[in-house]
Design an enzyme around this catalytic site. Sequence first.
Site, short mmCIF file in Angstrom:
data_model
loop_
_atom_site.label_atom_id
_atom_site.label_comp_id
_atom_site.label_asym_id
_atom_site.label_seq_id
_atom_site.Cartn_x
_atom_site.Cartn_y
_atom_site.Cartn_z
N HIS A 235 0.95 -1.44 -0.08
CA HIS A 235 -0.35 -0.21 -0.09
C HIS A 235 1.14 1.29 -0.14
O HIS A 235 0.92 1.97 -1.31
CB HIS A 235 -1.27 -0.29 1.08
CG HIS A 235 -1.97 0.79 1.39
ND1 HIS A 235 -2.43 1.75 0.13
CD2 HIS A 235 -2.20 1.65 2.12
CE1 HIS A 235 -3.03 2.87 0.51
NE2 HIS A 235 -3.45 2.40 1.68
N HIS A 274 -1.69 0.34 -11.51
CA HIS A 274 -2.83 0.68 -10.59
C HIS A 274 -4.04 -0.30 -10.44
O HIS A 274 -4.78 -0.80 -11.01
CB HIS A 274 -2.98 2.03 -10.64
CG HIS A 274 -3.66 3.43 -9.29
ND1 HIS A 274 -4.73 2.56 -8.97
CD2 HIS A 274 -2.72 4.19 -8.58
CE1 HIS A 274 -5.40 3.59 -7.81
NE2 HIS A 274 -4.89 4.02 -7.57
N ASP A 325 3.36 7.86 -7.35
CA ASP A 325 4.48 7.02 -6.65
C ASP A 325 6.00 7.60 -7.54
O ASP A 325 6.92 8.06 -6.73
CB ASP A 325 4.57 5.91 -6.36
CG ASP A 325 3.33 5.81 -4.89
OD1 ASP A 325 3.31 6.41 -3.99
OD2 ASP A 325 2.62 5.02 -4.48
#
EC number: 2.3.3.5
Length: 389
Positions: A235, A274, A325
């Site tokens: 996560h 994702h 990210d």
Amino acid sequence: MSDTTILQNSTHVIKPKKSVALSGVPAGNTALCTVGKSGNDLHYRGYDILDLAKHCEFEEVAHLLIHGKLPTRDELAAYKTKLKALRGLPANVRTVLEALPAASHPMDVMRTGVSALGCTLPEKEGHTVSGARDIADKLLASLSSILLYWYHYSHNGERIQPETDDDSIGGHFLHLLHGEKPSQSWEKAMHISLVLYAEHEFNASTFTSRVIAGTGSDMYSAIIGAIGALRGPKHGGANEVSLEIQQRYETPDEAEADIRKRVENKEVVIGFGHPVYTIADPRHQVIKRVAKQLSQEGGSLKMYNIADRLETVMWESKKMFPNLDWFSAVSYNMMGVPTEMFTPLFVIARVTGWAAHIIEQRQDNKIIRPSANYVGPEDRPFVALDKRQ
């Protein structure tokens, strides 16, 4: 159950991902956020993330999520004044932080600091909305103080004063980290990154917080549970791993050659793809621009160019797009943020979304108790203790 899910009020069809448990299964109602309704969009309370990231300071978005509306100019000024006044840490919380070793995982420090704060300033019985919002504001204001008070004391023996007069949460974080006010460019970059990380519907940590809230537990317990979920590498932590990947290489050519080999060997490259977005992560284009500007201002495009090349490679070889990210790692690195603090920064941003979901779950006032598909043996004969082998 069908193998596809059609999202409400949308014609976009999402195929559940086999690698994600309960993918595509609605687990409740929310008025806070939509993710990927068209495959590549994100909205907070109906506002497009691209508009929020372009036009809003993080405190505006925090007010939107926690307090339910975008503030007026006067309301924003009052909110910032309130948050500034909440940056301090009670003496016994500092004592707890001083007892934690330097080798502690920063996420464990965040979890422990919130727990200590909850013991010192517990939520009152009744769990009112106004009380929950006050706790959310206290956490939002003081999470940077918790992390960096521990960091400086455990690493340097220095008891810093966690209160600063910086105008923003991001500026406060960078000031405590580096010991001086950040540049306007860095503060703006923090505004944008925190806005992008603030909320993301029923992700693992948010759903954890809602499950805890649904039991009638207190605000601190729900936030601590969310921190624990975010600590897991599946996560949170993807931006930390992204930077580790980018730092393996000296040149884009070296990076491309190695990643192509890894892709051929079926290795997973963190920072791409994702669980919900099917076309692209809308946050990516925003943080990539931030990363490029910070790299240009810092006089080094090395990491940016490597990340940019690998974005192309992953799309050509796997049709996988980068998520938030990938370039947030470049951005935080250019601002001198230690890699192990990337995920705690995620916490500082996401506490706004968590708090909003906890408040919303309490209004629903139902415990979350799903059923399980039993896959074990049936109708086994009982064997007495002395006859078991």
